[in-house]
Design a protein around this motif. Structure first.
Motif, mmCIF file in Angstrom:
data_model
loop_
_atom_site.group_PDB
_atom_site.id
_atom_site.type_symbol
_atom_site.label_atom_id
_atom_site.label_comp_id
_atom_site.label_asym_id
_atom_site.label_seq_id
_atom_site.Cartn_x
_atom_site.Cartn_y
_atom_site.Cartn_z
ATOM 1 N N THR A 74 0.811 -1.211 0.000
ATOM 2 C CA THR A 74 0.000 0.000 0.000
ATOM 3 C C THR A 74 0.843 1.259 0.000
ATOM 4 N N ARG A 75 2.114 1.163 0.316
ATOM 5 C CA ARG A 75 2.979 2.334 0.416
ATOM 6 C C ARG A 75 3.888 2.416 -0.793
ATOM 7 N N GLY A 76 4.028 3.616 -1.357
ATOM 8 C CA GLY A 76 4.950 3.805 -2.463
ATOM 9 C C GLY A 76 6.378 3.496 -2.051
ATOM 10 N N GLY A 77 7.206 3.125 -3.007
ATOM 11 C CA GLY A 77 8.589 2.795 -2.710
ATOM 12 C C GLY A 77 9.446 4.042 -2.506
ATOM 13 N N ASP A 78 10.518 3.913 -1.736
ATOM 14 C CA ASP A 78 11.426 5.027 -1.494
ATOM 15 C C ASP A 78 12.392 5.208 -2.667
ATOM 16 N N GLY A 79 12.955 6.427 -2.752
ATOM 17 C CA GLY A 79 13.898 6.715 -3.829
ATOM 18 C C GLY A 79 15.290 6.176 -3.531
ATOM 19 N N ILE A 80 15.982 6.786 -2.559
ATOM 20 C CA ILE A 80 17.351 6.384 -2.218
ATOM 21 C C ILE A 80 17.450 6.109 -0.724
ATOM 22 N N HIS A 81 18.087 4.998 -0.362
ATOM 23 C CA HIS A 81 18.464 4.702 1.014
ATOM 24 C C HIS A 81 19.977 4.787 1.137
ATOM 25 N N LEU A 82 20.447 5.632 2.060
ATOM 26 C CA LEU A 82 21.855 5.644 2.443
ATOM 27 C C LEU A 82 21.943 4.994 3.808
ATOM 28 N N ASN A 83 22.637 3.871 3.911
ATOM 29 C CA ASN A 83 22.676 3.100 5.147
ATOM 30 C C ASN A 83 24.106 2.903 5.638
ATOM 31 N N ASN A 84 24.220 2.585 6.919
ATOM 32 C CA ASN A 84 25.502 2.181 7.463
ATOM 33 C C ASN A 84 25.751 0.707 7.132
ATOM 34 N N GLY A 85 24.882 -0.152 7.618
ATOM 35 C CA GLY A 85 25.005 -1.577 7.322
ATOM 36 C C GLY A 85 25.900 -2.326 8.271
ATOM 37 N N GLN A 86 26.632 -1.619 9.145
ATOM 38 C CA GLN A 86 27.505 -2.244 10.133
ATOM 39 C C GLN A 86 27.261 -1.565 11.475
ATOM 40 N N SER A 87 28.057 -1.889 12.463
ATOM 41 C CA SER A 87 27.815 -1.383 13.811
ATOM 42 C C SER A 87 28.574 -0.105 14.136
ATOM 43 N N GLY A 88 29.584 0.269 13.338
ATOM 44 C CA GLY A 88 30.409 1.424 13.666
ATOM 45 C C GLY A 88 30.208 2.579 12.710
ATOM 46 N N GLY A 114 5.977 7.071 -1.085
ATOM 47 C CA GLY A 114 7.291 6.718 -0.576
ATOM 48 C C GLY A 114 8.125 7.954 -0.263
ATOM 49 N N ASP A 115 9.154 7.774 0.538
ATOM 50 C CA ASP A 115 10.061 8.868 0.870
ATOM 51 C C ASP A 115 11.107 9.038 -0.239
ATOM 52 N N ALA A 116 11.544 10.272 -0.430
ATOM 53 C CA ALA A 116 12.546 10.529 -1.469
ATOM 54 C C ALA A 116 13.922 10.043 -1.028
ATOM 55 N N LEU A 117 14.414 10.559 0.098
ATOM 56 C CA LEU A 117 15.767 10.235 0.572
ATOM 57 C C LEU A 117 15.707 9.799 2.026
ATOM 58 N N VAL A 118 16.298 8.639 2.324
ATOM 59 C CA VAL A 118 16.376 8.117 3.687
ATOM 60 C C VAL A 118 17.851 7.993 4.067
ATOM 61 N N VAL A 119 18.235 8.633 5.184
ATOM 62 C CA VAL A 119 19.618 8.614 5.671
ATOM 63 C C VAL A 119 19.604 7.873 7.005
ATOM 64 N N ASN A 120 20.219 6.701 7.055
ATOM 65 C CA ASN A 120 20.012 5.785 8.180
ATOM 66 C C ASN A 120 21.340 5.266 8.730
ATOM 67 N N GLY A 121 21.619 5.576 9.997
ATOM 68 C CA GLY A 121 22.743 4.962 10.678
ATOM 69 C C GLY A 121 23.872 5.908 11.021
ATOM 70 N N PHE A 122 24.554 5.630 12.129
ATOM 71 C CA PHE A 122 25.690 6.437 12.576
ATOM 72 C C PHE A 122 26.748 6.518 11.479
#
Length: 263
Positions: A74-88, A114-122
């Motif tokens: 039901t939710r549109g897809g996001d454009g770009i995800h910038l992720n850490n992917g690790q613990s540090g 959907g969201d345009a830009l998602v910035v996720n993680g330290f």
């Protein structure tokens, strides 16, 4: 590079003018997902998230309207995800966006866009110097997808969470900016909050001709929206209480400019 592909392991993706990445319809995967020290350089072009729940074109010789997309989503897809992917924080990803680039969340027939830009993680950082960031339109019906939809269901232009940071020096934005769970949005320029603090009005340090913009924001769960005065602009402080109640004008102190590549 195909839409929906995960970019990882220190890879750099450069999108030039005329280039585009568009997620296929009816998927919950972002158009681009970067993690573990990867970098996106948006020098132009367009990235668009998945459109969800729309009528597909009718097959040749079929007088019907075709099939409705996957309504389990039901939710549109996001454009770009910038992720850490690790613990540090040293494995955070980075995105840089210049004028001419565009990032758009996917539209949805029934649910939110959907969201345009998602910035996720330290350690994950986005530096926005220009470009267009538009959350997807929501609730626009299952027809051709040309309606305006419900503005309350529009996706976010920028979403920052889990210790990520977005430095915004310019650009145009459709949809709220949201910082939560330790995420931070830094507005570089001259910005002041309206009444309840849900909207910041002002001028970006990298804005065109001093145009004033209004940025709807949402900080929750430990997130923060931080306006930072620019030494290139003359910023107005809050209205003085005496004697005239007119805004006072102050110039930000001169600061040492950061080296190239810094936020």
């Amino acid at each position: 590079l195909s839409a929906g592909q995960s970019v990882t392991g220190g890879t750099t993706v450069v999108l030039e003018a005329g280039g585009y990445v568009e997620a296929p319809p009816d998927t919950d995967w972002p158009a681009l997902r970067l993690s573990i020290s990867s970098t996106f350089l948006g020098k132009g072009g367009t990235v668009t998230g998945s459109r969800v729940g729309f009528v597909s074109p009718a097959a040749d010789g079929d007088e019907g309207e075709g099939d409705v997309g996957d309504l389990m989503l039901t939710r549109g897809g996001d454009g770009i995800h910038l992720n850490n992917g690790q613990s540090g924080p040293d494995t955070g990803s980075r995105g840089e966006f210049d004028a001419g680039s565009a990032v758009r969340g996917g539209d949805s027939s029934e649910g939110p866009g959907g969201d345009a830009l998602v910035v996720n993680g330290f350690g994950t950082v986005a530096v926005i110097r220009g470009g267009t960031f538009a959350g997807g339109r929501g609730g626009i019906g299952t027809g051709g997808g040309e309606g305006e939809g419900d503005e309350h269901l529009r996706g976010l232009s920028v979403s920052v969470l889990n210790g990520g940071a977005a430095h915004v020096h310019g650009g145009s934005f459709e949809g709220d900016m949201r910082a939560r769970s330790g995420g931070t949005v830094i507005l570089h320029g001259c910005f002041l909050p309206d009444g309840d603090g849900s909207t910041y009005r002002g001028t970006f340090a990298g804005g065109d001709d001093g145009d004033e913009v209004a940025i709807r924001t949402d900080a929750s769960g430990g997130g923060a929206i931080v306006p930072v005065a620019s030494s290139d602009l003359e910023c107005e402080s809050f209205p003085s209480s005496e004697p005239t109640n007119y805004p006072t004008s102050t110039r930000a102190p001169t600061v040492t400019r950061p080296s190239s590549g810094s936020p």
